[in-house]
Design a protein around this motif. Structure first.
Motif, PDB file in Angstrom:
ATOM      1  N   ALA A  54       0.872  -1.180   0.000  1.00 31.16           N
ATOM      2  CA  ALA A  54       0.000   0.000   0.000  1.00 31.16           C
ATOM      3  C   ALA A  54       0.906   1.226   0.000  1.00 31.16           C
ATOM      4  N   SER A  55       1.167   1.736  -1.178  1.00 30.90           N
ATOM      5  CA  SER A  55       2.131   2.819  -1.331  1.00 30.90           C
ATOM      6  C   SER A  55       1.417   4.161  -1.447  1.00 30.90           C
ATOM      7  N   GLN A  56       2.138   5.195  -1.877  1.00 34.62           N
ATOM      8  CA  GLN A  56       1.566   6.544  -1.904  1.00 34.62           C
ATOM      9  C   GLN A  56       0.951   6.867  -3.260  1.00 34.62           C
ATOM     10  N   ALA A  57       1.783   7.185  -4.239  1.00 31.59           N
ATOM     11  CA  ALA A  57       1.307   7.524  -5.579  1.00 31.59           C
ATOM     12  C   ALA A  57       2.488   7.422  -6.533  1.00 31.59           C
ATOM     13  N   PRO A  58       2.242   7.218  -7.812  1.00 31.57           N
ATOM     14  CA  PRO A  58       3.347   7.142  -8.770  1.00 31.57           C
ATOM     15  C   PRO A  58       4.137   8.445  -8.836  1.00 31.57           C
ATOM     16  N   GLY A  59       5.441   8.315  -9.072  1.00 36.13           N
ATOM     17  CA  GLY A  59       6.277   9.473  -9.351  1.00 36.13           C
ATOM     18  C   GLY A  59       6.405   9.668 -10.850  1.00 36.13           C
ATOM     19  N   THR A  60       7.313  10.541 -11.251  1.00 35.41           N
ATOM     20  CA  THR A  60       7.439  10.870 -12.671  1.00 35.41           C
ATOM     21  C   THR A  60       7.875   9.672 -13.512  1.00 35.41           C
ATOM     22  N   LYS A  61       8.847   8.894 -13.025  1.00 30.09           N
ATOM     23  CA  LYS A  61       9.329   7.750 -13.804  1.00 30.09           C
ATOM     24  C   LYS A  61       8.261   6.678 -13.933  1.00 30.09           C
ATOM     25  N   VAL A  62       7.532   6.444 -12.857  1.00 30.51           N
ATOM     26  CA  VAL A  62       6.462   5.440 -12.901  1.00 30.51           C
ATOM     27  C   VAL A  62       5.321   5.921 -13.793  1.00 30.51           C
ATOM     28  N   ARG A  80     -10.850   2.450  -2.933  1.00 30.64           N
ATOM     29  CA  ARG A  80     -10.015   1.577  -2.099  1.00 30.64           C
ATOM     30  C   ARG A  80     -10.812   0.469  -1.408  1.00 30.64           C
ATOM     31  N   ALA A  81     -11.939   0.794  -0.836  1.00 28.13           N
ATOM     32  CA  ALA A  81     -12.726  -0.232  -0.141  1.00 28.13           C
ATOM     33  C   ALA A  81     -13.143  -1.368  -1.079  1.00 28.13           C
ATOM     34  N   PRO A  82     -13.693  -1.087  -2.259  1.00 24.06           N
ATOM     35  CA  PRO A  82     -14.042  -2.207  -3.142  1.00 24.06           C
ATOM     36  C   PRO A  82     -12.828  -2.989  -3.638  1.00 24.06           C
ATOM     37  N   LEU A  83     -11.700  -2.317  -3.848  1.00 28.66           N
ATOM     38  CA  LEU A  83     -10.499  -3.046  -4.257  1.00 28.66           C
ATOM     39  C   LEU A  83     -10.036  -3.993  -3.152  1.00 28.66           C
ATOM     40  N   MET A  84     -10.029  -3.518  -1.919  1.00 27.38           N
ATOM     41  CA  MET A  84      -9.623  -4.378  -0.811  1.00 27.38           C
ATOM     42  C   MET A  84     -10.559  -5.573  -0.671  1.00 27.38           C
ATOM     43  N   ALA A  85     -11.846  -5.346  -0.858  1.00 25.12           N
ATOM     44  CA  ALA A  85     -12.816  -6.434  -0.746  1.00 25.12           C
ATOM     45  C   ALA A  85     -12.634  -7.473  -1.847  1.00 25.12           C
ATOM     46  N   SER A  86     -12.006  -7.078  -2.943  1.00 24.70           N
ATOM     47  CA  SER A  86     -11.798  -7.987  -4.073  1.00 24.70           C
ATOM     48  C   SER A  86     -10.455  -8.709  -4.009  1.00 24.70           C
ATOM     49  N   MET A  87      -9.714  -8.517  -2.917  1.00 23.90           N
ATOM     50  CA  MET A  87      -8.423  -9.194  -2.741  1.00 23.90           C
ATOM     51  C   MET A  87      -8.456  -9.978  -1.426  1.00 23.90           C
ATOM     52  N   PRO A  88      -9.231 -11.059  -1.371  1.00 20.92           N
ATOM     53  CA  PRO A  88      -9.505 -11.739  -0.095  1.00 20.92           C
ATOM     54  C   PRO A  88      -8.330 -12.496   0.502  1.00 20.92           C
ATOM     55  N   ARG A  89      -7.284 -12.762  -0.271  1.00 22.50           N
ATOM     56  CA  ARG A  89      -6.174 -13.556   0.253  1.00 22.50           C
ATOM     57  C   ARG A  89      -5.091 -12.709   0.921  1.00 22.50           C
ATOM     58  N   ILE A  90      -5.212 -11.403   0.848  1.00 18.97           N
ATOM     59  CA  ILE A  90      -4.207 -10.535   1.464  1.00 18.97           C
ATOM     60  C   ILE A  90      -4.165 -10.787   2.970  1.00 18.97           C
ATOM     61  N   ASP A  91      -2.976 -11.139   3.477  1.00 17.12           N
ATOM     62  CA  ASP A  91      -2.830 -11.290   4.925  1.00 17.12           C
ATOM     63  C   ASP A  91      -1.625 -10.524   5.472  1.00 17.12           C
ATOM     64  N   LEU A  92      -1.006  -9.712   4.616  1.00 17.76           N
ATOM     65  CA  LEU A  92       0.066  -8.817   5.050  1.00 17.76           C
ATOM     66  C   LEU A  92      -0.025  -7.531   4.237  1.00 17.76           C
ATOM     67  N   VAL A  93      -0.176  -6.415   4.943  1.00 16.52           N
ATOM     68  CA  VAL A  93      -0.262  -5.107   4.292  1.00 16.52           C
ATOM     69  C   VAL A  93       0.937  -4.275   4.722  1.00 16.52           C
ATOM     70  N   LEU A  94       1.740  -3.868   3.751  1.00 22.32           N
ATOM     71  CA  LEU A  94       2.874  -2.989   4.013  1.00 22.32           C
ATOM     72  C   LEU A  94       2.433  -1.565   3.711  1.00 22.32           C
ATOM     73  N   THR A  95       2.265  -0.773   4.758  1.00 19.75           N
ATOM     74  CA  THR A  95       1.773   0.595   4.593  1.00 19.75           C
ATOM     75  C   THR A  95       2.959   1.543   4.474  1.00 19.75           C
ATOM     76  N   ILE A  96       3.126   2.106   3.297  1.00 18.63           N
ATOM     77  CA  ILE A  96       4.274   2.958   3.006  1.00 18.63           C
ATOM     78  C   ILE A  96       3.847   4.419   3.073  1.00 18.63           C
ATOM     79  N   LYS A 145      -2.226  -8.746   8.791  1.00 17.87           N
ATOM     80  CA  LYS A 145      -1.160  -8.130   9.564  1.00 17.87           C
ATOM     81  C   LYS A 145      -0.684  -6.869   8.844  1.00 17.87           C
ATOM     82  N   VAL A 146      -0.316  -5.864   9.628  1.00 13.98           N
ATOM     83  CA  VAL A 146       0.102  -4.586   9.063  1.00 13.98           C
ATOM     84  C   VAL A 146       1.495  -4.233   9.569  1.00 13.98           C
ATOM     85  N   LEU A 147       2.352  -3.802   8.646  1.00 12.73           N
ATOM     86  CA  LEU A 147       3.662  -3.275   9.014  1.00 12.73           C
ATOM     87  C   LEU A 147       3.818  -1.886   8.405  1.00 12.73           C
ATOM     88  N   PRO A 148       4.086  -0.875   9.224  1.00 10.49           N
ATOM     89  CA  PRO A 148       4.297   0.478   8.697  1.00 10.49           C
ATOM     90  C   PRO A 148       5.744   0.669   8.251  1.00 10.49           C
TER      91      PRO A 148
END
Length: 226
Positions: free
Chosen positions: A67-75, A137-153, A188-191
């Motif tokens: 779970a990142s922020q937003a694309p930069g210029t290169k991305v 974001r909420a509908p996207l998260m609901a459509s990814m049911p196997r996620i069990d680790l979220v890296l919050t950047i 699980k969440v890791l910041p």
């Protein structure tokens, strides 16, 4: 609708293989995200200063969400997340190869803002557009049911995914990673701080990040990759 470069780039994975990692529901949702023009036609504040080009890689099978922020210029130009120096540092933090990182069966990458938000007067990237998370974001998260680790950047992802568990500053939040991990409800969440070169000074001031958090992070990543 513009072709989905971030999901169909043959440089990383054939489009037909990627489609197998998305349910019909998620494919439909991503198509709607690709066509979204809220930030241009009905913006929350100033409109996006260029044509939208959403960059995201959701997955119905991945266990790890970046779970990142937003694309930069290169991305923004490449249409693929983390094809820059920040991506190199992030992959080093995770202890993974580029092939592993871009395997959509293993990693989902869904930033808080899908398009490059533009730059401020000093040349720094603007914050992620608010419209993206509010609409999708909420509908996207609901459509990814196997996620069990979220890296919050960064603070924007931490605010959305952690709510009241986020501390007043990014440093305090990341320092409290053990408590956040132990008290996570659901995935699980890791910041994490942003892996930008701009945070090199932060890394030098906080050596515990590389000494304590990163070994734990790499262990959890490797466990999920099998």
């Amino acid at each position: 609708m513009r072709e989905c470069v971030a999901l169909a780039s043959s440089r990383f994975q054939p489009a037909e293989r990627i489609s197998l990692r998305m349910t019909a529901e998620l494919e439909n949702l991503v198509a709607r995200v690709r066509a979204c023009r809220i930030c241009v036609e009905n913006p929350a504040g100033k409109p996006l200063p260029h044509e939208p080009r959403p960059v995201l890689r959701p997955s119905s099978t991945a266990r790890i969400l970046i779970a990142s922020q937003a694309p930069g210029t290169k991305v923004h130009l490449s249409g693929m997340p983390f094809t820059d120096a920040s991506g190199d540092r992030l992959r080093s933090w995770l202890g993974v190869t580029s092939d592993e990182f871009y395997d959509i069966e293993k990693f989902a990458i869904v930033p808080m803002g899908f398009c490059f938000p533009g730059q401020d007067a000093k040349g720094g990237d603007l914050p992620p557009r608010r419209e993206c998370a509010a609409a999708w974001r909420a509908p996207l998260m609901a459509s990814m049911p196997r996620i069990d680790l979220v890296l919050t950047i960064g603070i924007y992802a931490q605010s959305w995914h952690m709510g009241a568990a986020r501390r007043p500053s990014l440093t305090e939040t990341v320092m409290d990673w053990r408590s956040i991990w132990e008290n996570s409800i659901g995935p699980k969440v890791l910041p994490l701080p942003h892996p930008s070169w701009r945070n090199t000074g932060w890394l030098k001031k906080n050596p515990w990040f590389e000494m304590d958090l990163l070994p734990f992070l790499r262990s959890e990543i490797r466990y999920r990759l099998g």
